[in-house]
Design an enzyme around this catalytic site. Sequence first.
Site, PDB file in Angstrom:
ATOM      1  N   LYS A 152      40.455  32.251  35.254  1.00  0.00           N
ATOM      2  CA  LYS A 152      39.801  33.573  35.236  1.00  0.00           C
ATOM      3  C   LYS A 152      40.146  34.355  36.496  1.00  0.00           C
ATOM      4  CE  LYS A 152      37.346  37.092  34.174  1.00  0.00           C
ATOM      5  NZ  LYS A 152      35.944  37.189  33.818  1.00  0.00           N
ATOM      6  N   SER A 197      31.675  34.535  35.744  1.00  0.00           N
ATOM      7  CA  SER A 197      32.898  34.425  36.548  1.00  0.00           C
ATOM      8  C   SER A 197      32.485  34.145  37.979  1.00  0.00           C
ATOM      9  CB  SER A 197      33.716  35.718  36.468  1.00  0.00           C
ATOM     10  OG  SER A 197      34.206  35.912  35.160  1.00  0.00           O
TER      11      SER A 197
END
Length: 304
Positions: free
Chosen positions: A182, A107
């Site tokens: 995300k 991420s």
Amino acid sequence: MSTLAASSHPARPAIAWIGLGIMGSPMSENLIKAGYQVTGFTLERDKLDRLAAAGGTAAGSIAEAVKDADVVITMVPASPQVEAIAYGPDGILENVKPGALLIDMSSITPQTSVDLAKAAKDKGIRVLDAPVSGGEAGAVEAVLSIMVGGEQSDFDQAKPVFEALGKTIVLCGPHGSGQTVKAANQLIVAVNIQACAEAVVFLEKSGVDLKAALDVLGGGLAGSTVLTRKKDNFLGRDFKPGFRIDLHHKDMGIVTDAARNVGAALPVGAVVAQLVASLRAQGDGGLDHSALLRAVERLSGAQI
């Protein structure tokens, strides 16, 4: 018959996995269980031993891990780590074979993903950004939600690999799109955990049976995956990390910055980002993000 079998079951790609942490270890093991050959590299020797015990191959360097790989998957904490393993003479781009597919499941910032895809294209390497949601439990159970950015053809090729790791697998757009989705995911999760934490403190201070209350709340409109997954953390004050406050702090920085760049207001998100930052400043960065409960308890007068 053997020809038909061979054509209907093409050889699985050889996979290199870089980063064997809380998420990376069970994810790589799920690929091994699905029949893939996985060669891994990470900095911790015990994690390499765990991979080998699961049937994978431990490599001594990034270069060794990726040199024969058809697919390279990376799962590291943040943008600086992705850049460190991707670039430079000892990095992925200099050592993987042309035509390989690099799937970054970390991420990171959307821009880092866009830049990586551009640098890789110049070397004949294809890239997908494919961050995940579901935490450690989702990784172990292979039920992750995988949000992907990149080309449709690369996504189609990677789909069988993704299916060994998760249940909800969606191409969200061009490079960087997976990271943008995300970031939105992390915004929703943080705000949801904060709301649950405030409810827990309110319920306990009111003298209500907390377990009964969370059970009934979970069955109504207030129910959520966050409440289901984190209920036992709240009840038992068990903050062993599935997803660390340190990492959610990083992610709240990503979504706050990205939202500013596109002109989106995040008034509640900004407050929760500060609460996550304060928890980290109080020394709780290594705890699970459900430890936002501790911040609410401190604000409510508890001595922790």
